[in-house]
Design a protein around this motif. Structure first.
Motif, PDB file in Angstrom:
ATOM      1  N   VAL A  13     -20.326 136.484 -18.791  1.00  0.00           N
ATOM      2  CA  VAL A  13     -19.500 135.291 -18.970  1.00  0.00           C
ATOM      3  C   VAL A  13     -19.987 134.242 -17.970  1.00  0.00           C
ATOM      4  O   VAL A  13     -19.946 134.473 -16.751  1.00  0.00           O
ATOM      5  CB  VAL A  13     -18.017 135.605 -18.721  1.00  0.00           C
ATOM      6  N   THR A  14     -20.461 133.118 -18.475  1.00  0.00           N
ATOM      7  CA  THR A  14     -21.009 132.079 -17.610  1.00  0.00           C
ATOM      8  C   THR A  14     -20.396 130.735 -17.966  1.00  0.00           C
ATOM      9  O   THR A  14     -19.850 130.538 -19.071  1.00  0.00           O
ATOM     10  CB  THR A  14     -22.547 131.976 -17.737  1.00  0.00           C
ATOM     11  N   THR A  15     -20.490 129.790 -17.038  1.00  0.00           N
ATOM     12  CA  THR A  15     -20.055 128.427 -17.295  1.00  0.00           C
ATOM     13  C   THR A  15     -21.120 127.445 -16.825  1.00  0.00           C
ATOM     14  O   THR A  15     -21.910 127.741 -15.934  1.00  0.00           O
ATOM     15  CB  THR A  15     -18.737 128.099 -16.566  1.00  0.00           C
ATOM     16  N   ARG A  16     -21.111 126.294 -17.453  1.00  0.00           N
ATOM     17  CA  ARG A  16     -21.996 125.204 -17.012  1.00  0.00           C
ATOM     18  C   ARG A  16     -21.281 124.402 -15.938  1.00  0.00           C
ATOM     19  O   ARG A  16     -20.177 123.895 -16.170  1.00  0.00           O
ATOM     20  CB  ARG A  16     -22.365 124.299 -18.179  1.00  0.00           C
ATOM     21  N   ASP A  76     -31.936 134.528 -15.133  1.00  0.00           N
ATOM     22  CA  ASP A  76     -32.121 133.648 -16.285  1.00  0.00           C
ATOM     23  C   ASP A  76     -30.978 132.644 -16.425  1.00  0.00           C
ATOM     24  O   ASP A  76     -31.207 131.457 -16.702  1.00  0.00           O
ATOM     25  CB  ASP A  76     -32.241 134.470 -17.567  1.00  0.00           C
ATOM     26  N   VAL A  77     -29.743 133.118 -16.260  1.00  0.00           N
ATOM     27  CA  VAL A  77     -28.626 132.180 -16.427  1.00  0.00           C
ATOM     28  C   VAL A  77     -28.570 131.192 -15.264  1.00  0.00           C
ATOM     29  O   VAL A  77     -28.258 130.004 -15.464  1.00  0.00           O
ATOM     30  CB  VAL A  77     -27.281 132.914 -16.611  1.00  0.00           C
ATOM     31  N   VAL A  78     -28.871 131.660 -14.064  1.00  0.00           N
ATOM     32  CA  VAL A  78     -28.871 130.755 -12.911  1.00  0.00           C
ATOM     33  C   VAL A  78     -29.954 129.687 -13.075  1.00  0.00           C
ATOM     34  O   VAL A  78     -29.736 128.504 -12.778  1.00  0.00           O
ATOM     35  CB  VAL A  78     -29.064 131.546 -11.604  1.00  0.00           C
ATOM     36  N   ALA A  79     -31.125 130.091 -13.568  1.00  0.00           N
ATOM     37  CA  ALA A  79     -32.220 129.137 -13.773  1.00  0.00           C
ATOM     38  C   ALA A  79     -31.854 128.071 -14.795  1.00  0.00           C
ATOM     39  O   ALA A  79     -32.388 126.958 -14.759  1.00  0.00           O
ATOM     40  CB  ALA A  79     -33.486 129.871 -14.199  1.00  0.00           C
ATOM     41  N   ALA A  80     -30.955 128.416 -15.721  1.00  0.00           N
ATOM     42  CA  ALA A  80     -30.521 127.457 -16.740  1.00  0.00           C
ATOM     43  C   ALA A  80     -29.417 126.538 -16.239  1.00  0.00           C
ATOM     44  O   ALA A  80     -28.926 125.688 -16.994  1.00  0.00           O
ATOM     45  CB  ALA A  80     -30.050 128.207 -17.987  1.00  0.00           C
ATOM     46  N   GLY A  81     -29.020 126.687 -14.975  1.00  0.00           N
ATOM     47  CA  GLY A  81     -27.972 125.843 -14.425  1.00  0.00           C
ATOM     48  C   GLY A  81     -26.582 126.343 -14.730  1.00  0.00           C
ATOM     49  O   GLY A  81     -25.617 125.567 -14.726  1.00  0.00           O
ATOM     50  N   VAL A 102     -33.210 130.477 -24.573  1.00  0.00           N
ATOM     51  CA  VAL A 102     -31.898 130.618 -25.208  1.00  0.00           C
ATOM     52  C   VAL A 102     -30.808 130.141 -24.252  1.00  0.00           C
ATOM     53  O   VAL A 102     -29.907 129.376 -24.624  1.00  0.00           O
ATOM     54  CB  VAL A 102     -31.644 132.073 -25.637  1.00  0.00           C
ATOM     55  N   HIS A 103     -30.887 130.597 -23.000  1.00  0.00           N
ATOM     56  CA  HIS A 103     -29.893 130.176 -22.010  1.00  0.00           C
ATOM     57  C   HIS A 103     -29.970 128.669 -21.753  1.00  0.00           C
ATOM     58  O   HIS A 103     -28.942 127.999 -21.602  1.00  0.00           O
ATOM     59  CB  HIS A 103     -30.109 130.940 -20.704  1.00  0.00           C
ATOM     60  N   ALA A 104     -31.184 128.144 -21.700  1.00  0.00           N
ATOM     61  CA  ALA A 104     -31.353 126.714 -21.460  1.00  0.00           C
ATOM     62  C   ALA A 104     -30.755 125.881 -22.592  1.00  0.00           C
ATOM     63  O   ALA A 104     -30.138 124.832 -22.353  1.00  0.00           O
ATOM     64  CB  ALA A 104     -32.832 126.378 -21.283  1.00  0.00           C
TER      65      ALA A 104
END
Length: 273
Positions: free
Chosen positions: A269-272, A227-232, A156-158
């Motif tokens: 809250v995350t950003t690419r 998980d979010v870090v692994a998705a970049g 999902v995160h990816a």
């Protein structure tokens, strides 16, 4: 020939146990199809009166501003349910599409499109395989959708990261991980831990034919971050809404009594980059 789905088989077992990942993840579509009408009847008023809530505490996007300025932004909602959040965003000028894996939830969203006069485009899609081009969205978000109901939340995160433009936001709310250690009880009984926070076995319901009918997956705070870090993605904030004085209603295991002592929702809250 009947056009109605067969009656669900009775639940023979409910509890915490390992099940095959594909069986647990596949159960979500059927469960939400079966329970969409009841869920919207029970919670639709609370969700719709403010348009966009991040969780049962009642925190609204109008208050929190976690998505930033959405006017003109290209926005995708995953696990949208009846698309209350997307509908609110459209009134703020967002170019938003609402997606959900459940056809019956989207049918509820279509009815609200007609009733409210604020229609949003609806797409049936698995959050792990979104039918959108890479780098095509400014914002992707979900309020309690998708992530708890699949064994492979990393996908999902990816996918969120894939469809986001560089600098875009992926914001998601989930049951606060610490709540896993406590029984799902809105009374004082729900304030005593009864299992390990680190026990990652999913909560599952299995019918008398041995089929997984419902599965909900636990991840610790650290699991979500990894998980979010692994998705970049880069974690920008973690919001833990406090229970407000005005909210006197219980929602499942959420209640004012528990909310005074335990967090019930976590919003990442995350950003690419």
């Amino acid at each position: 020939m009947s056009h109605h789905p067969p009656a669900p088989r009775p639940i023979a077992h409910a509890g915490y146990q390992d099940v095959p990942d594909d069986a647990g993840s596949a159960a979500a579509r059927g469960w939400w199809d079966e329970n969409a009408a009841e869920y919207l009847d029970e919670h639709g008023g609370f969700l719709g009166d403010a348009g966009f809530r991040w969780g049962p505490e009642g925190l609204t996007e109008a208050e929190a501003g976690l998505l930033g300025d959405v006017a003109g932004a290209r926005v995708i909602e995953v696990g949208a349910g009846a698309a209350h959040c997307s509908r609110w965003l459209r009134t703020r000028g967002a170019r938003v599409v609402a997606t959900d894996v459940s056809a019956r939830m989207l049918a509820g969203a279509a009815r609200l499109n007609d009733v409210t006069g604020v229609p949003v485009p609806l797409v049936q899609a698995d959050a792990r395989s979104l039918p959108f081009a890479s780098s095509s969205a400014d914002v992707v978000f979900t309020s309690f959708g998708a992530i708890p109901f699949v064994a492979d939340a990393g996908r999902v995160h990816a996918e969120a990261a894939r469809v986001l433009r560089p600098g875009g936001r992926w914001v998601f709310s989930v049951t606060h991980p610490v709540r896993w250690a406590f029984p799902d009880d809105p009374s004082a009984h729900g304030l005593t831990a009864h299992m390990s926070y680190f026990d990652r076995r999913p909560y599952v319901e299995i019918d008398d034919a041995g089929e997984v009918r419902y599965a909900e997956y636990h991840r610790t705070v650290g699991d979500h971050v990894r998980d979010v870090v692994a998705a970049g993605l880069r974690l920008r904030d973690l919001v833990e809404p406090e229970w407000p004085d005005w909210n006197t209603a219980a929602w499942g295991g959420w209640s004012p009594e528990r909310g005074a002592y335990l967090p019930g929702t976590a919003v990442f809250v995350t950003t690419r980059d």
